[in-house]
Enzyme design. Structure first.
Site, PDB file in Angstrom:
ATOM      1  N   GLU A   1      -9.845  -2.073   5.462  1.00 17.57           N
ATOM      2  CA  GLU A   1     -10.128  -1.779   6.954  1.00 17.57           C
ATOM      3  C   GLU A   1     -11.567  -2.858   7.303  1.00 17.57           C
ATOM      4  OE1 GLU A   1      -8.690  -0.272   8.801  1.00 17.57           O
ATOM      5  OE2 GLU A   1      -7.863   2.012   7.896  1.00 17.57           O
TER       6      GLU A   1
ATOM      7  N   ASP B   1       0.859  -1.234  -0.050  1.00 19.89           N
ATOM      8  CA  ASP B   1      -0.119  -0.203  -0.184  1.00 19.89           C
ATOM      9  C   ASP B   1       0.934   1.398  -0.124  1.00 19.89           C
ATOM     10  OD1 ASP B   1       0.850  -0.571   2.600  1.00 19.89           O
ATOM     11  OD2 ASP B   1      -1.116  -0.869   3.516  1.00 19.89           O
TER      12      ASP B   1
ATOM     13  N   HIS C   1      -7.310  -4.820  10.470  1.00 20.36           N
ATOM     14  CA  HIS C   1      -6.985  -4.693   9.168  1.00 20.36           C
ATOM     15  C   HIS C   1      -5.354  -5.217   8.603  1.00 20.36           C
ATOM     16  CE1 HIS C   1      -4.840  -0.579   9.753  1.00 20.36           C
ATOM     17  NE2 HIS C   1      -3.770  -1.379   9.412  1.00 20.36           N
TER      18      HIS C   1
ATOM     19  N   ASN D   1      -7.400  -3.085  14.567  1.00 20.62           N
ATOM     20  CA  ASN D   1      -8.813  -3.430  14.274  1.00 20.62           C
ATOM     21  C   ASN D   1      -8.926  -4.704  13.175  1.00 20.62           C
ATOM     22  OD1 ASN D   1      -7.957  -2.440  11.746  1.00 20.62           O
ATOM     23  ND2 ASN D   1      -9.230  -0.661  11.850  1.00 20.62           N
TER      24      ASN D   1
HETATM   25  C1  F6R Z   1       1.650  -1.649   6.173  1.00 17.72           C
HETATM   26  C2  F6R Z   1       0.192  -2.186   6.161  1.00 17.72           C
HETATM   27  C3  F6R Z   1      -0.628  -2.114   7.496  1.00 17.72           C
HETATM   28  C4  F6R Z   1       0.246  -2.506   8.694  1.00 17.72           C
HETATM   29  C5  F6R Z   1      -0.530  -2.363   9.999  1.00 17.72           C
HETATM   30  C6  F6R Z   1       0.290  -2.815  11.343  1.00 17.72           C
HETATM   31  O1  F6R Z   1       2.033  -1.584   4.810  1.00 17.72           O
HETATM   32  O2  F6R Z   1      -0.136  -2.494   5.198  1.00 17.72           O
HETATM   33  O3  F6R Z   1      -1.675  -3.143   7.533  1.00 17.72           O
HETATM   34  O4  F6R Z   1       0.802  -3.719   8.578  1.00 17.72           O
HETATM   35  O5  F6R Z   1      -1.301  -1.202  10.263  1.00 17.72           O
HETATM   36  O6  F6R Z   1       1.071  -1.840  11.502  1.00 17.72           O
HETATM   37  P1  F6R Z   1       2.167  -1.558  12.523  1.00 17.72           P
HETATM   38  O7  F6R Z   1       3.189  -2.846  12.120  1.00 17.72           O
HETATM   39  O8  F6R Z   1       2.819  -0.460  12.435  1.00 17.72           O
HETATM   40  O9  F6R Z   1       1.581  -2.158  13.895  1.00 17.72           O
END
Ligand code: F6R
Length: 262
Positions: free
Chosen positions: A143, A67, A138, A136
């Site tokens: 989301e 992303d 995701h 959450n």
């Molecule tokens: C990042 C992504 C997100 C993160 C998720 C966890 O490319 O796609 O889904 O993997 O938000 O983020 P952290 O590792 O910062 O807790």
């Protein structure tokens, strides 16, 4: 699904890096699906260390990131392009033309999503997709409530995610409201998935994803339907699962209450 408990963040990073290196060793031109965020930083550090020692070679590898924030370009210090270069690509010998990240500066979502889907398709598909998980549930920027059948699309970030990511920006108001993200369908098409999770704030999401029903309200719960998922998590992230389950050698979960296998 195989689940492994890591002793701490270093152990988690080392275990994840071992799986990624095995992939590169077995298939030097592997397509790696990569993630940003705090969770994979240690994994990238470990891979860089092994590359510098001469134990790993990324010359033929390709990468496709999950992303990118819409509106942020490569020069923006908060862009995922910047993150990937600073934390990984600039320290290994992957060819820049073999790395792929959605173009946050493309204003036309339809154009960018179609381009990215064709990048994934023409790569021959992702061999190993690295994932973090949001509090959450995701994955990527898919989301809660996202349809399971989406490929790359433009996402409106949830308030929960904006809050969680605000720590990387000067203020919450600076966090972009939109992002381009591979969809759940694109993620599920990866041949193998490696999800890493660390910290108590991931315990509910991990429990719901692994032990709960498969539902769009918990995007990562779809991983229960993938036939090759490895999860590496530390004790804090596993706390809620371990309160009810034992992890058997081989990574299977057994429910202590009724002996059923997950
Ligand atoms: C990042 C992504 C997100 C993160 C998720 C966890 O490319 O796609 O889904 O993997 O938000 O983020 P952290 O590792 O910062 O807790």
């Amino acid at each position: 699904m195989r689940i492994y408990k890591a002793k701490d963040y270093n152990d988690l990073s080392r275990k994840a890096a071992n799986i990624i290196s095995a992939q590169i060793i077995m298939k030097p031109n592997a397509v790696l699906g990569l993630a940003t965020g705090s969770s994979p930083i240690g994994t990238y550090k470990q891979l860089i260390e092994w590359y510098k020692k001469g134990d790993l070679d990324f010359y033929e590898a390709k990468s496709i990131n999950l992303d990118e924030y819409k509106g942020l370009g490569p020069d923006d210090a908060q862009s995922y392009y910047h993150f990937m270069h600073v934390n990984f690509f600039d320290h290994i010998n992957i060819k820049p033309e073999n790395t792929n990240i959605p173009n946050g500066l493309e204003e036309d979502a339809e154009t960018e999503c179609a381009r990215y889907n064709s990048v994934i398709e023409s790569s021959g598909g992702i061999d190993l997709q690295l994932l973090g998980i949001g509090c959450n549930g995701h994955i990527g920027f898919n989301e809660p409530g996202s349809a399971f059948d989406k490929e790359t699309h433009c996402v409106t970030l949830s308030e929960n995610t904006i809050g969680a990511n605000a720590r990387f920006f000067a203020s919450r108001d600076d966090v972009p409201r939109y992002a381009y993200s591979m969809g759940i369908k694109s993620i599920m098409q990866a041949r193998r998935i490696l999800l890493i999770a660390t910290g108590a704030n991931k315990a509910d999401a991990l429990y719901d994803s692994i032990c709960g029903p498969i539902t769009p309200s918990v995007p990562a719960s779809i991983l229960q339907l993938h036939n090759n998922v490895t999860i590496i998590a530390d004790e804090d992230a596993l706390a809620k699962i371990l309160a009810e389950h034992d992890i058997m050698p081989g990574g299977h979960l057994i429910d202590r209450r009724d002996g059923t296998d997950k």
